[in-house]
Design a protein around this motif. Structure first.
Motif, PDB file in Angstrom:
ATOM      1  N   SER A  28       0.829  -1.210   0.000  1.00  0.00           N
ATOM      2  CA  SER A  28       0.000   0.000   0.000  1.00  0.00           C
ATOM      3  C   SER A  28       0.865   1.263   0.000  1.00  0.00           C
ATOM      4  CB  SER A  28      -0.899  -0.002   1.236  1.00  0.00           C
ATOM      5  OG  SER A  28      -1.589   1.216   1.379  1.00  0.00           O
ATOM      6  N   ARG A  29       0.391   2.275  -0.712  1.00  0.00           N
ATOM      7  CA  ARG A  29       1.049   3.581  -0.741  1.00  0.00           C
ATOM      8  C   ARG A  29       0.012   4.674  -0.539  1.00  0.00           C
ATOM      9  NH1 ARG A  29       4.105   0.324  -3.937  1.00  0.00           N
ATOM     10  NH2 ARG A  29       6.367   0.681  -4.023  1.00  0.00           N
ATOM     11  N   TYR A  30       0.439   5.731   0.132  1.00  0.00           N
ATOM     12  CA  TYR A  30      -0.451   6.871   0.374  1.00  0.00           C
ATOM     13  C   TYR A  30       0.303   8.147   0.026  1.00  0.00           C
ATOM     14  CZ  TYR A  30      -3.636  10.056   2.874  1.00  0.00           C
ATOM     15  OH  TYR A  30      -4.508  11.077   3.208  1.00  0.00           O
ATOM     16  N   LEU A  31      -0.250   8.896  -0.915  1.00  0.00           N
ATOM     17  CA  LEU A  31       0.340  10.160  -1.367  1.00  0.00           C
ATOM     18  C   LEU A  31      -0.564  11.296  -0.909  1.00  0.00           C
ATOM     19  CD1 LEU A  31       2.280  11.849  -3.221  1.00  0.00           C
ATOM     20  CD2 LEU A  31       0.668  11.376  -5.078  1.00  0.00           C
ATOM     21  N   TYR A  32       0.008  12.279  -0.196  1.00  0.00           N
ATOM     22  CA  TYR A  32      -0.841  13.391   0.239  1.00  0.00           C
ATOM     23  C   TYR A  32      -0.063  14.701   0.307  1.00  0.00           C
ATOM     24  CZ  TYR A  32       1.011  12.806   5.070  1.00  0.00           C
ATOM     25  OH  TYR A  32       1.808  12.713   6.187  1.00  0.00           O
ATOM     26  N   ILE A  33      -0.823  15.801   0.294  1.00  0.00           N
ATOM     27  CA  ILE A  33      -0.279  17.154   0.394  1.00  0.00           C
ATOM     28  C   ILE A  33      -0.972  17.863   1.556  1.00  0.00           C
ATOM     29  CG2 ILE A  33       0.072  19.369  -0.761  1.00  0.00           C
ATOM     30  CD1 ILE A  33       1.564  17.124  -2.137  1.00  0.00           C
ATOM     31  N   ASN A  34      -0.192  18.499   2.399  1.00  0.00           N
ATOM     32  CA  ASN A  34      -0.732  19.281   3.506  1.00  0.00           C
ATOM     33  C   ASN A  34      -0.542  20.775   3.256  1.00  0.00           C
ATOM     34  OD1 ASN A  34      -1.493  17.063   4.947  1.00  0.00           O
ATOM     35  ND2 ASN A  34      -0.017  17.335   6.608  1.00  0.00           N
ATOM     36  N   GLN A  35      -1.418  21.582   3.832  1.00  0.00           N
ATOM     37  CA  GLN A  35      -1.167  23.008   3.913  1.00  0.00           C
ATOM     38  C   GLN A  35      -0.079  23.234   4.972  1.00  0.00           C
ATOM     39  OE1 GLN A  35      -2.064  25.514   2.231  1.00  0.00           O
ATOM     40  NE2 GLN A  35      -4.162  25.390   1.460  1.00  0.00           N
ATOM     41  N   THR A  36       0.454  24.428   5.028  1.00  0.00           N
ATOM     42  CA  THR A  36       1.451  24.744   6.054  1.00  0.00           C
ATOM     43  C   THR A  36       0.848  24.658   7.456  1.00  0.00           C
ATOM     44  OG1 THR A  36       0.924  27.093   5.774  1.00  0.00           O
ATOM     45  CG2 THR A  36       2.806  26.235   4.546  1.00  0.00           C
ATOM     46  N   SER A  37      -0.481  24.747   7.555  1.00  0.00           N
ATOM     47  CA  SER A  37      -1.175  24.636   8.840  1.00  0.00           C
ATOM     48  C   SER A  37      -1.318  23.189   9.287  1.00  0.00           C
ATOM     49  CB  SER A  37      -2.571  25.251   8.732  1.00  0.00           C
ATOM     50  OG  SER A  37      -3.355  24.536   7.790  1.00  0.00           O
ATOM     51  N   ALA A  38      -0.841  22.235   8.475  1.00  0.00           N
ATOM     52  CA  ALA A  38      -0.921  20.791   8.707  1.00  0.00           C
ATOM     53  C   ALA A  38      -2.269  20.209   8.318  1.00  0.00           C
ATOM     54  CB  ALA A  38      -0.596  20.419  10.153  1.00  0.00           C
ATOM     55  N   LYS A  39      -3.180  21.038   7.797  1.00  0.00           N
ATOM     56  CA  LYS A  39      -4.456  20.543   7.301  1.00  0.00           C
ATOM     57  C   LYS A  39      -4.251  19.836   5.970  1.00  0.00           C
ATOM     58  CE  LYS A  39      -7.861  21.636  10.149  1.00  0.00           C
ATOM     59  NZ  LYS A  39      -8.815  20.629  10.655  1.00  0.00           N
ATOM     60  N   ARG A  40      -4.873  18.676   5.802  1.00  0.00           N
ATOM     61  CA  ARG A  40      -4.756  17.907   4.576  1.00  0.00           C
ATOM     62  C   ARG A  40      -5.509  18.587   3.437  1.00  0.00           C
ATOM     63  NH1 ARG A  40      -3.633  12.858   5.354  1.00  0.00           N
ATOM     64  NH2 ARG A  40      -2.268  13.988   6.781  1.00  0.00           N
ATOM     65  N   ILE A  41      -4.824  18.755   2.287  1.00  0.00           N
ATOM     66  CA  ILE A  41      -5.479  19.294   1.105  1.00  0.00           C
ATOM     67  C   ILE A  41      -6.133  18.161   0.322  1.00  0.00           C
ATOM     68  CG2 ILE A  41      -5.147  20.529  -1.071  1.00  0.00           C
ATOM     69  CD1 ILE A  41      -2.765  21.933   0.237  1.00  0.00           C
ATOM     70  N   PHE A  42      -5.339  17.125   0.026  1.00  0.00           N
ATOM     71  CA  PHE A  42      -5.895  15.941  -0.616  1.00  0.00           C
ATOM     72  C   PHE A  42      -4.937  14.779  -0.400  1.00  0.00           C
ATOM     73  CE2 PHE A  42      -2.968  17.318  -3.891  1.00  0.00           C
ATOM     74  CZ  PHE A  42      -2.495  16.128  -4.428  1.00  0.00           C
ATOM     75  N   GLY A  43      -5.439  13.587  -0.621  1.00  0.00           N
ATOM     76  CA  GLY A  43      -4.601  12.401  -0.534  1.00  0.00           C
ATOM     77  C   GLY A  43      -5.060  11.379  -1.551  1.00  0.00           C
TER      78      GLY A  43
END
Length: 354
Positions: free
Chosen positions: A148-163
């Motif tokens: 399994s792999r998980y790709l994600y991007i966070n905002q600088t606030s640590a809130k998830r943008i998408f995964g």
């Protein structure tokens, strides 16, 4: 001793009754290759032969996922449809794996049941498990699907943008797969359930085990809902609260409303966390809230796993509800101070000192 012999010796230390076939599967080599390494270890005096051992009297079983996490943290707020400068990290993760590693760091005996592929990510997991002394005797490496792999991007606030979550391999953790590990499950003092598991597997665990069942929420949290009254404890990320309770957590009041609904569903203990809202531990005895006191939250991906491990630690130590809430908050907030999935300083002393 060669590095391969060291690896094999560590697996034998974890489980002295492990078979040569199981060692061959873990190492990715033939059984005859394992036999040669074991013979060398005997000749060198590291092994005197294999003997029977008694399993730990009190241990936890974690049934869940292994994932290779790849994630980006931009330097500034994300600009859509543009290239954003920042830092990209790669870390072995997976909710089940993260919980098991935290339990190990808290010196709580546990067995981690999972699946991973015959690929580079699977080999990286095996190496990482050995380094972290994670007991994967009852995990299985399979060739039909990738790890399994998980790709994600966070905002600088640590809130998830998408995964993007490619965890198809976890569908292999079926009731039939677990039935071959029935004895180790039946003798566990507690069982941790990862929502990455197929819904039929979660239902099977709900219906077949009477010891405390604990779970942490992820984006697949709705898989926990049918029969959720079987759960003793649920750790819930505020972002997933609406999917299971219909309550969107935006502040302390809405967090308490969410916890009330979960308790009404039959869950005994609830821990809710959010980088902006704070921490809430609630059961029929008390409602205990604490804000996040960090000046900067780096990541929240490993927070739930740390919190759930701390709850198990508190239960084993016989702590009160107030004490449990406190050590859980300490573990959760500590996990917010690292970009990686596991807080390096997780240890009994961390929780005992607060």
């Amino acid at each position: 001793m060669t590095s391969r012999e060291q690896q094999i010796l560590e697996w034998i230390k974890q489980n002295p009754m492990i078979s040569q076939n199981e060692l061959a599967e873990l190492a990715g080599i033939t059984r005859s290759g394992i036999a040669a390494h074991v013979s060398n270890l005997v000749k060198k005096g590291y092994l005197q032969g294999k003997g029977y051992i008694v399993a730990p009297e009190s241990y936890v079983v974690v049934v869940g996922g292994i994932t290779l996490d790849i994630f980006g943290i931009p330097d500034d707020e994300v600009i859509e449809k543009k290239s954003n400068s920042g830092v990209i990290y790669s870390d072995v993760g997976g909710l089940g794996r993260n919980i098991a590693v935290n339990l190990t760091k808290l010196e709580i005996p546990n067995y981690f049941i999972s699946v991973y592929g015959h690929d580079s990510a699977g080999e990286e997991f095996k190496k990482d498990a050995l380094e972290k002394k994670l007991n994967i005797t009852y995990a299985s490496q399979i060739s039909s699907m990738p790890t399994s792999r998980y790709l994600y991007i966070n905002q600088t606030s640590a809130k998830r943008i998408f995964g993007v979550d490619d965890s198809r391999i976890h569908d292999e953790i079926t009731p039939e797969f677990l039935k071959s590990r029935l004895t180790i499950l039946r003798n566990a003092k507690m069982i941790v359930i990862d929502p990455n598991l197929p819904e039929k597997t979660i239902a099977w665990l709900y219906h077949n085990f009477q010891q405390p069942l604990l779970a942490d929420s992820i984006n697949k949290v709705t898989r926990l809902k049918p029969g959720i009254e079987a759960l003793d404890t649920l750790v819930l990320n505020a972002d997933e609260s609406q999917a299971i309770t219909g309550v969107k957590i935006i502040d302390r009041q809405s967090a308490e409303q969410c916890a009330d609904k979960l308790l009404a569903m039959g869950i005994t203990n609830v821990f809710i966390y959010d980088a902006e809202v704070g921490f809430l531990y609630q059961n029929q005895e008390a409602t205990i809230y604490a804000p996040v006191t960090l000046t900067k939250v780096l990541n929240t991906n490993g927070v739930g796993a740390a919190a759930l491990a701390a709850i198990i630690y508190a239960r084993r130590q016989g702590l009160t509800t107030k004490q449990t809430a406190k050590v859980t908050r300490v573990a959760a907030q500590s996990a917010m101070t690292t970009y990686l999935n596991i807080y390096e300083g997780m240890a009994p002393e961390l929780l005992e000192d607060h």
